[in-house]
Motif scaffolding. Structure first.
Motif: not given
Ligand SMILES: Nc1ncnc2c1ncn2[C@@H]1O[C@H](COP(=O)(O)OP(=O)(O)OP(=O)(O)O)[C@@H](O)[C@H]1O
Ligand SMILES: [Mg+2]
Lengths: 280, 259
Positions: A58-64, A160-161, A165, A169
């Motif tokens: 899960y690309e949480l940083n990129e999502l944020a 995914n990346y 994301t 978003s």
């Protein structure tokens, strides 16, 4: 080939000419074919999103980061639009309502139109124009410059990346932006009411809240998730599958806006039908 | 030339030159009517620099893109680090790709990220729990190795062509791959910078015992880096040998590369 001295670019143009002749001859079938091919590949893209969204990493940083860029950076534009819509709608509706002697209904009427329909749809269209085209152009230029390939070979799943994301978003941010636009739109309406009258904030909003019902607000918010999803998905699809070359970038940005706006209207029609069915 | 000049390369080379890390047999790839690769057979041994020559548009880039699975083969067998590429899917493919470094012809730098972030990106993805200090030191070391120490916090768009090449190289080398694929590492660079890049390629080979495929038009680079050279023509491997072998070849077509 009859002319061996043809260099490569000439040969390509020659080929392109033949192709365009063939295409124009069989235009009727090929347009339909193209349409269905496009629908099929968009469906596959959508399925892939649902497959990958639950799959780690899960690309949480990129999502944020994307949520910040997509949401926060759209605030000024969405705010200004919301304010103007609220203001103009109020000013325009006043004479008509006054004719019927229903001027006191002005705040309620404007609030219902903004919250049920105008807020979500206008915000989604602005969002498609700003964010959808941005995503389309960004991914397309990454595609052209082989950045997506580079991610792939460095052991990252670019879908995914990049795609997951961004689609998440837009899905999460558009509803927030719509609520924000609604609030500012109501404020604009308050200003509009006060241009030729004198209504206190308290009176204005208590009138609005008396007239608003749960059925006005809830479906309107739900559909904005779908608007956001559509804008993100269409933008990513156009960018991710763009043609190589500079012209591919412009085309991706352009089609992202066109198709995302179209999707917004289609979803809106469906949402209205569903809401009506459920309320009867 | 329509027949393959190096038949049965696999059997012949296996024993004599050590471990085979990349092996291709009867590779074919077409784009519509454009039959780019028609019958490619080649092997790369552990620790070897293989230079691939060929005119523009002969499918050299396509060839190495097949190795990392960016382009799917039509036919043929491709074995990398003893794994059959055609059978690899999902995570296995990702794991294999981590062992392969790919220097793109265009650099393919992430232009929305700074130089530092470009280098951190592959590290963060593959070694997820890397402490910040270690990450920084790896990045600085990688930049130092390619002589870019001073440019760490600027955007790739602000770099010169040669610097971009070197950054691309640093980004690929930072994961210490077992196999390196260089797509025209020296094209568009001045002779001095090309020489530096060639030395860098040799250094990488020496330090990490990396096996490499180097695509180039630059004969000076080929001379410096090659252990062996393969020439591609009309979709097949048309000639093979050391730099000196080919330089002394009687074939006028091969000679044309050396003029
Ligand atoms: N994705 C693709 N789709 C269609 N055709 C392609 C694709 N990639 C490459 N080709 C075609 O394959 C042929 C070989 O291309 P490739 O990029 O491998 O050439 P090259 O040998 O690397 O040339 P150069 O030395 O100029 O880089 C070209 O004719 C090109 O048009
Ligand atoms: Mg190439």
């Amino acid at each position: 080939m009859e002319e061996p001295i043809l260099n490569q670019s000439q040969a390509e143009r020659h080929d392109a000419k033949i192709i365009s002749e063939v295409v124009s001859e069989t235009i009727s079938t090929s347009v339909i074919d193209k349409f269905f091919l496009e629908v099929a590949s968009f469906s596959i893209f959508t399925l892939r999103f649902f497959k990958d969204v639950f799959r780690p990493p899960y690309e949480l940083n990129e999502l944020a980061k994307q949520a910040f860029l997509i949401g926060y950076k759209s605030l000024p534009l969405v705010g200004i639009t919301g304010f103007i819509i609220g203001l103009v709608l109020t000013i325009q509706s006043r004479p008509t309502l006054a004719n019927f002697g229903a001027e006191s209904w002005l705040p309620a009427m404007v609030a219902v139109s903004i919250i049920r329909e105008i807020g979500p749809v206008i915000t989604a269209l602005i969002f498609a124009g700003k964010v959808g085209s941005g995503i389309g152009a960004e991914l397309a230029s990454m595609n052209v410059t082989e950045q997506i390939d580079a991610m792939q070979v460095s052991g990252t799943n670019p879908f995914n990346y990049l795609v997951v994301t961004r689609v998440l978003s837009t899905t999460l941010m558009l509803p927030l932006l719509v609520v924000y636009a609604d609030v500012i739109g109501l404020f604009g309406s308050f200003v509009g009411v006060n241009l030729s009258g004198d209504v206190t904030v308290y009176l204005f909003f208590s009138q609005i809240f008396q007239s608003l019902e749960f059925q006005d607000v809830f479906p309107a918010i739900i559909k904005t998730f779908f608007f956001g999803f559509a804008v993100g998905l269409v933008g990513c699809y156009q960018g991710y599958n763009s043609n190589k070359g500079t012209e591919g970038v412009g085309k991706a940005a352009n089609s992202a806006v066109v198709f995302a706006s179209l999707m917004v209207f289609i979803i809106d029609v469906i949402a209205v039908q569903i809401t009506n069915l459920l309320q009867n | 030339m329509s027949t393959n000049a190096i038949p049965m390369a696999l059997e012949r080379d296996d024993k004599q030159n050590g471990l085979v890390v990349v092996a291709m047999e009867h590779l074919k790839k077409s784009f519509g009517n454009n039959h780019v690769l028609q019958d490619i057979n080649l092997v790369v041994h552990k620790g070897e620099n293989l230079v691939v020559l060929g005119k523009s548009g002969t499918g050299k880039s396509v060839l190495i893109k097949c190795i990392v699975g960016l382009i799917e083969l039509d036919e043929g067998k491709l074995v990398i680090l003893e794994q059959d590429m055609s059978a690899l899917k999902g995570n296995d493919l990702i794991e294999l790709r981590k062992k392969i470094g790919f220097l793109f012809q265009s650099g393919a730098l992430y232009d929305s990220m700074t130089v530092r972030e470009n280098l951190e990106f592959p590290l963060r993805r593959q070694l997820r729990s890397l402490p910040k200090a270690k990450l920084d030191s790896l990045v600085e070391e990688a930049l130092h190795n390619v002589g870019l120490d001073t440019s760490i916090d600027i955007m790739p768009a602000e770099l010169s062509g040669g610097m971009r090449k070197r950054l691309g190289l640093a980004r690929t080398l930072i994961l210490k791959p077992e196999i390196m694929l260089y797509d025209e590492p020296t094209t568009g660079l001045d002779p001095i910078t090309s020489k530096e890049i060639s030395s860098l390629i040799l250094e990488v080979q020496k330090i990490y015992n990396t096996s490499s495929i180097i695509i180039t038009h630059d004969m000076e680079c080929a001379r410096r880096t090659a252990n062996r050279i393969i020439v591609i023509k009309d979709g097949v491997c048309a000639a093979e040998g050391s730099y000196d072998d080919l330089a002394h070849s009687k074939d006028p077509w091969i000679q044309s590369f050396f003029e």
